[in-house]
Design an enzyme around this catalytic site. Structure first.
Site, mmCIF file in Angstrom:
data_model
loop_
_atom_site.group_PDB
_atom_site.id
_atom_site.type_symbol
_atom_site.label_atom_id
_atom_site.label_comp_id
_atom_site.label_asym_id
_atom_site.label_seq_id
_atom_site.Cartn_x
_atom_site.Cartn_y
_atom_site.Cartn_z
ATOM 1 C CB CYS A 85 67.853 -49.878 -29.998
ATOM 2 S SG CYS A 85 67.068 -50.492 -31.477
ATOM 3 C CG MET A 120 68.137 -54.701 -32.729
ATOM 4 S SD MET A 120 68.634 -56.412 -32.401
ATOM 5 C CE MET A 120 67.896 -56.709 -30.826
ATOM 6 C CG ASP A 135 49.237 -62.376 -20.648
ATOM 7 O OD1 ASP A 135 49.387 -62.725 -19.453
ATOM 8 O OD2 ASP A 135 48.434 -61.490 -20.998
#
Length: 166
Positions: A85, A120, A135
């Protein structure tokens, strides 16, 4: 697969050399364009967890503020975590959270001016932001066995991609 079939397939792939080795795409000759990508995803939580997120009653702190920072940071570091990337000049990142009764949806919009797109980066922002929500809320989401039967990240996708000449 025959050698001819392998050669034809390799000629179509943009991230491989003629020998089939992984390679970064050379975008050097492409003109700079203004680009925007928007990605979205959802994390499903217990209704009581979403209510605690809204009321800022999660023990670890302000869930959505922390997830927003995580999403923006992930956008800026996408090139470090996804092989091949390109590092792009991110010119803007917008994050938007929507809370439903049993879910939090995150939308991340990324803008750049350059030679390659920013899909992306938008996807990385969404997944990291939603992982941060998970989390921070996992203590509220665990059942008696320590599992997460109601928690799921789903429907992560690019919902918009635009490109305009400068």
């Amino acid at each position: 697969m025959t050698d001819a079939e392998r050669d034809e397939r390799t000629d179509r792939l943009t991230h491989t050399t003629s020998e089939g080795d992984a390679a970064m795409v050379d975008v050097g000759a492409k003109p700079d364009t203004a680009r925007r990508a928007v990605a979205r995803g959802t994390i499903h939580l217990r209704e009581s967890t979403v209510a605690a997120v809204r009321a800022d009653e999660i023990e670890k702190g302000d869930v959505l503020t922390t997830a927003r920072i995580a999403a923006i940071d992930a956008v800026k570091h996408t090139w470090e975590t996804i092989p091949l990337c390109h590092q792009i000049p991110v010119t803007n990142v917008d994050t938007d959270f929507e809370t439903g009764a049993d879910r939090v949806t995150l939308t991340v919009a990324v803008e750049t001016v350059g030679k390659t797109g920013c899909e992306m980066e938008a996807l990385q922002g969404v997944t990291t932001g939603l992982n941060t929500v998970w989390d921070m809320t996992k203590a509220a989401e665990k059942d008696e066995a320590g599992e997460y039967p109601d928690t799921a990240i789903e429907d992560v996708r690019v919902v918009e991609k635009t490109k305009r000449e400068l």
